[in-house]
Motif scaffolding. Sequence first.
Motif, PDB file in Angstrom:
ATOM      1  N   THR A  68      59.333 117.285 -23.589  1.00  0.00           N
ATOM      2  CA  THR A  68      58.360 116.013 -23.668  1.00  0.00           C
ATOM      3  C   THR A  68      58.707 115.572 -22.311  1.00  0.00           C
ATOM      4  O   THR A  68      59.735 115.018 -22.002  1.00  0.00           O
ATOM      5  CB  THR A  68      58.823 115.322 -25.014  1.00  0.00           C
ATOM      6  N   ILE A  69      57.487 114.754 -21.881  1.00  0.00           N
ATOM      7  CA  ILE A  69      57.458 113.815 -20.921  1.00  0.00           C
ATOM      8  C   ILE A  69      56.636 112.760 -21.250  1.00  0.00           C
ATOM      9  O   ILE A  69      55.802 112.851 -21.751  1.00  0.00           O
ATOM     10  CB  ILE A  69      57.133 114.486 -19.545  1.00  0.00           C
ATOM     11  N   THR A  70      57.078 111.528 -20.763  1.00  0.00           N
ATOM     12  CA  THR A  70      56.486 110.202 -21.044  1.00  0.00           C
ATOM     13  C   THR A  70      55.649 109.821 -19.733  1.00  0.00           C
ATOM     14  O   THR A  70      56.291 109.805 -18.641  1.00  0.00           O
ATOM     15  CB  THR A  70      57.257 109.254 -21.397  1.00  0.00           C
ATOM     16  N   VAL A  71      54.358 109.523 -19.873  1.00  0.00           N
ATOM     17  CA  VAL A  71      53.518 109.422 -18.804  1.00  0.00           C
ATOM     18  C   VAL A  71      52.891 108.076 -18.763  1.00  0.00           C
ATOM     19  O   VAL A  71      52.102 107.753 -20.109  1.00  0.00           O
ATOM     20  CB  VAL A  71      52.292 110.629 -18.618  1.00  0.00           C
ATOM     21  N   ALA A  72      52.918 107.118 -17.824  1.00  0.00           N
ATOM     22  CA  ALA A  72      52.324 106.087 -17.847  1.00  0.00           C
ATOM     23  C   ALA A  72      51.081 105.955 -17.005  1.00  0.00           C
ATOM     24  O   ALA A  72      51.385 106.559 -15.879  1.00  0.00           O
ATOM     25  CB  ALA A  72      53.477 104.888 -17.282  1.00  0.00           C
ATOM     26  N   ILE A  73      50.030 105.596 -17.721  1.00  0.00           N
ATOM     27  CA  ILE A  73      48.619 105.661 -16.760  1.00  0.00           C
ATOM     28  C   ILE A  73      47.981 104.504 -16.878  1.00  0.00           C
ATOM     29  O   ILE A  73      48.418 103.721 -17.969  1.00  0.00           O
ATOM     30  CB  ILE A  73      47.920 106.945 -17.010  1.00  0.00           C
ATOM     31  N   VAL A  74      47.168 104.480 -16.016  1.00  0.00           N
ATOM     32  CA  VAL A  74      46.071 103.194 -16.104  1.00  0.00           C
ATOM     33  C   VAL A  74      45.156 103.633 -17.064  1.00  0.00           C
ATOM     34  O   VAL A  74      44.540 104.775 -17.157  1.00  0.00           O
ATOM     35  CB  VAL A  74      45.603 102.860 -14.842  1.00  0.00           C
ATOM     36  N   GLY A  75      44.481 102.688 -17.867  1.00  0.00           N
ATOM     37  CA  GLY A  75      43.545 102.771 -19.050  1.00  0.00           C
ATOM     38  C   GLY A  75      42.023 103.036 -18.106  1.00  0.00           C
ATOM     39  O   GLY A  75      41.567 101.832 -17.929  1.00  0.00           O
ATOM     40  N   ASN A  76      41.356 103.942 -18.054  1.00  0.00           N
ATOM     41  CA  ASN A  76      40.257 104.365 -17.291  1.00  0.00           C
ATOM     42  C   ASN A  76      39.501 105.535 -18.240  1.00  0.00           C
ATOM     43  O   ASN A  76      40.442 106.254 -18.740  1.00  0.00           O
ATOM     44  CB  ASN A  76      40.179 103.975 -15.895  1.00  0.00           C
ATOM     45  N   GLY A 127      54.157 124.461 -22.504  1.00  0.00           N
ATOM     46  CA  GLY A 127      55.391 124.026 -23.617  1.00  0.00           C
ATOM     47  C   GLY A 127      55.665 122.879 -23.429  1.00  0.00           C
ATOM     48  O   GLY A 127      56.560 122.473 -24.416  1.00  0.00           O
ATOM     49  N   ILE A 128      55.087 122.023 -22.397  1.00  0.00           N
ATOM     50  CA  ILE A 128      55.893 120.484 -22.421  1.00  0.00           C
ATOM     51  C   ILE A 128      54.638 119.656 -23.013  1.00  0.00           C
ATOM     52  O   ILE A 128      53.511 119.594 -22.698  1.00  0.00           O
ATOM     53  CB  ILE A 128      55.645 120.069 -20.851  1.00  0.00           C
ATOM     54  N   THR A 129      55.184 118.688 -24.101  1.00  0.00           N
ATOM     55  CA  THR A 129      54.215 117.921 -24.649  1.00  0.00           C
ATOM     56  C   THR A 129      54.205 116.414 -23.742  1.00  0.00           C
ATOM     57  O   THR A 129      55.097 116.213 -23.357  1.00  0.00           O
ATOM     58  CB  THR A 129      55.037 117.545 -26.085  1.00  0.00           C
ATOM     59  N   VAL A 130      53.166 115.917 -23.701  1.00  0.00           N
ATOM     60  CA  VAL A 130      52.760 114.628 -22.817  1.00  0.00           C
ATOM     61  C   VAL A 130      52.611 113.432 -23.514  1.00  0.00           C
ATOM     62  O   VAL A 130      51.611 113.593 -24.442  1.00  0.00           O
ATOM     63  CB  VAL A 130      51.750 114.843 -22.009  1.00  0.00           C
ATOM     64  N   ASN A 131      53.441 112.785 -23.704  1.00  0.00           N
ATOM     65  CA  ASN A 131      53.291 111.498 -24.409  1.00  0.00           C
ATOM     66  C   ASN A 131      52.707 110.382 -23.500  1.00  0.00           C
ATOM     67  O   ASN A 131      53.421 109.940 -22.405  1.00  0.00           O
ATOM     68  CB  ASN A 131      54.588 110.735 -25.147  1.00  0.00           C
ATOM     69  N   TYR A 132      51.401 109.789 -23.485  1.00  0.00           N
ATOM     70  CA  TYR A 132      51.019 108.991 -22.782  1.00  0.00           C
ATOM     71  C   TYR A 132      51.191 107.212 -23.201  1.00  0.00           C
ATOM     72  O   TYR A 132      51.009 107.243 -24.452  1.00  0.00           O
ATOM     73  CB  TYR A 132      49.380 109.017 -22.559  1.00  0.00           C
TER      74      TYR A 132
END
Length: 181
Positions: free
Chosen positions: A54-62, A81-86
């Motif tokens: 799993t990776i945690t991804v910080a993104i701008v809300g657009n 196979g990598i889960t992405v948590n935004y």
Amino acid sequence: MLMSVLTAFALVSAACGSSSDSASTDSGDSGDTATTDGADSGDSGDSGDSGDRTITVAIVGNPTMEDIQTLTPENFTADTGITVNYVTLEEQTLREQVTLAAGSDGGQYDVVMIGPYEAPQFGENEWLLPLTDYAANDADYDVDDLIDPIRNALSVDGEMYAVPFYGESSFIMYNKEIMDA
């Protein structure tokens, strides 16, 4: 555009390793992806581990990033196979949190959105891992497709610290006759 984002995630995932505690970041107005050299934020896509990746991804809300979130499970997680948590944040909040996290080895994010302002600054401070070799060794990613001003804005001393998935610019337009008057 989706393929560019997935390529960026693939480059970032390749840079995330269990032995180096690397995390990847991506923040800012041009939607660039970079890799940070900081503390491990959990399961950051360890390639040697058969467990949950799993990776945690910080993104701008657009809207573009909302689309990316929707498309990630089918087009990225299914292949890697990598889960992405935004973690979705307003742009200014994202910049503040990412700068604080990168400068203090916070490690809560593996991938964050950064722009051309942060990329060279973070790279110069050694808060990012260079992506030049990863990009050069990926047969599906052609660094020469990037226009020089964008590539240069994301680089320090010839090392690319972020990869774009879109670019934007601004300009001033005026009526010369009115200005002359």
